[in-house]
Scaffold this motif. Structure first.
Motif, mmCIF file in Angstrom:
data_model
loop_
_atom_site.group_PDB
_atom_site.id
_atom_site.type_symbol
_atom_site.label_atom_id
_atom_site.label_comp_id
_atom_site.label_asym_id
_atom_site.label_seq_id
_atom_site.Cartn_x
_atom_site.Cartn_y
_atom_site.Cartn_z
ATOM 1 N N SER A 1 -7.791 14.210 -3.353
ATOM 2 C CA SER A 1 -8.460 13.231 -2.499
ATOM 3 C C SER A 1 -9.281 13.929 -1.431
ATOM 4 C CB SER A 1 -7.433 12.300 -1.847
ATOM 5 O OG SER A 1 -6.757 11.525 -2.809
ATOM 6 N N PHE B 1 -3.123 13.085 2.637
ATOM 7 C CA PHE B 1 -3.812 12.874 1.369
ATOM 8 C C PHE B 1 -3.541 14.004 0.383
ATOM 9 C CE2 PHE B 1 -6.129 10.175 4.254
ATOM 10 C CZ PHE B 1 -6.547 9.098 3.476
ATOM 11 N N GLU C 1 -5.819 5.824 -1.634
ATOM 12 C CA GLU C 1 -6.107 6.782 -2.704
ATOM 13 C C GLU C 1 -6.225 6.105 -4.070
ATOM 14 O OE1 GLU C 1 -4.229 10.960 -1.902
ATOM 15 O OE2 GLU C 1 -2.769 9.462 -1.230
#
Length: 268
Positions: free
Chosen positions: A160, A156, A246
């Motif tokens: 995030s 990520f 995301e």
């Protein structure tokens, strides 16, 4: 959740939504169909979306040994046989992209379009191959949870991790459902996969290469290995390796636009 015993000997679980043109989504390593929870309803407006759990992942059965990309492609072919689908639009995320390339190499006649999301046609380099062996050793000695806890944050973007911790928690929960045999088998299978740039070069059907601007797994020089008239290359801003989680709107929007443009061209 639907389960089916395949001719390849494994039992594959899958979810599906929508109707019409078949769109198959292959998740990444230590993932499952749940990776697509947010993107799948959006893509269901485009057609019949099928999201299987790969062998050794989620609710699908596991076996010991190396899971080659060709073996996993055979699982997919057998699943499509069970579903009586002769040709599909195939989108693969990360590991799913490696499988999609193996499928395209072995069963090109079964594809309507091919998409690689946060994936590459390049093989593992020496460092990556060594890391696959370390991954397998960690899973064997410390268990799948310890491995997943270390893996997921790397997938990520920093933003995030800071602003959307619930995404990481969900990704970890999904990862914990991966069998140790499945995680080890896929790590070893990814380690030995070949360079499949030639597959992208020879395919004349529509190809989507979808990358994350902040992806720390697939570096910029490996995101777009070919440039041809039938290749659409898109970079999603502000996401790393997990675009479907995301920014599912942008992720599904890019795939949806690609498929819609393909259908328009087919109708001309």
């Amino acid at each position: 959740m639907i389960k089916v015993k395949l001719s390849t000997g494994t039992t594959i679980a899958y979810e599906e939504a929508g109707s019409g043109h078949p769109i198959v989504l292959l998740h990444g390593y230590c993932g499952s169909h749940r990776y697509w929870d947010e993107a799948m309803p959006l893509l269901a407006a485009q057609g019949r979306v099928i999201a299987p759990d790969l062998r050794g992942h989620g609710a699908s059965s596991a076996s010991e040994g190396v899971y080659t990309m060709e073996q996993l492609a055979d699982d997919l072919a057998a699943l499509l046989d069970e579903l009586k689908l002769s040709r599909v639009n195939l989108i693969g995320h990360s590991l799913g992209g490696y499988i999609a390339l193996a499928f395209a190499d072995k069963y090109p006649e079964r594809l309507l379009a091919l998409g690689l999301a946060h994936s590459t046609s390049f093989p593992d380099g020496e460092a990556a191959q060594a890391n696959r062996l370390k991954a397998a050793d960690t899973i064997r000695t410390k268990g799948i949870a310890a491995f997943v806890d270390d893996l997921i944050p790397k997938l990520f973007a920093d933003s995030s991790r800071t602003d959307k911790p619930e995404l990481l928690r969900k990704a970890k929960e999904i990862g914990y459902e991966t069998s140790a045999d499945g995680a080890v088998g896929c790590a070893l299978g990814m380690r030995e996969r070949p360079d499949r740039g030639y597959v992208l070069e020879k395919l004349d059907l529509p190809i989507l290469l979808l990358a994350g601007q902040l992806d720390g797994v697939i570096p910029p020089e490996k995101r777009f290995p070919v440039s041809k008239i039938n290749v659409t290359a898109i970079t999603l801003e502000g996401v790393a390796h997990m675009g479907m989680m995301e920014d599912p709107q942008a992720f599904a929007g890019a795939i949806g636009t690609f498929l819609e443009q393909k259908r328009v061209k087919d109708s001309v």
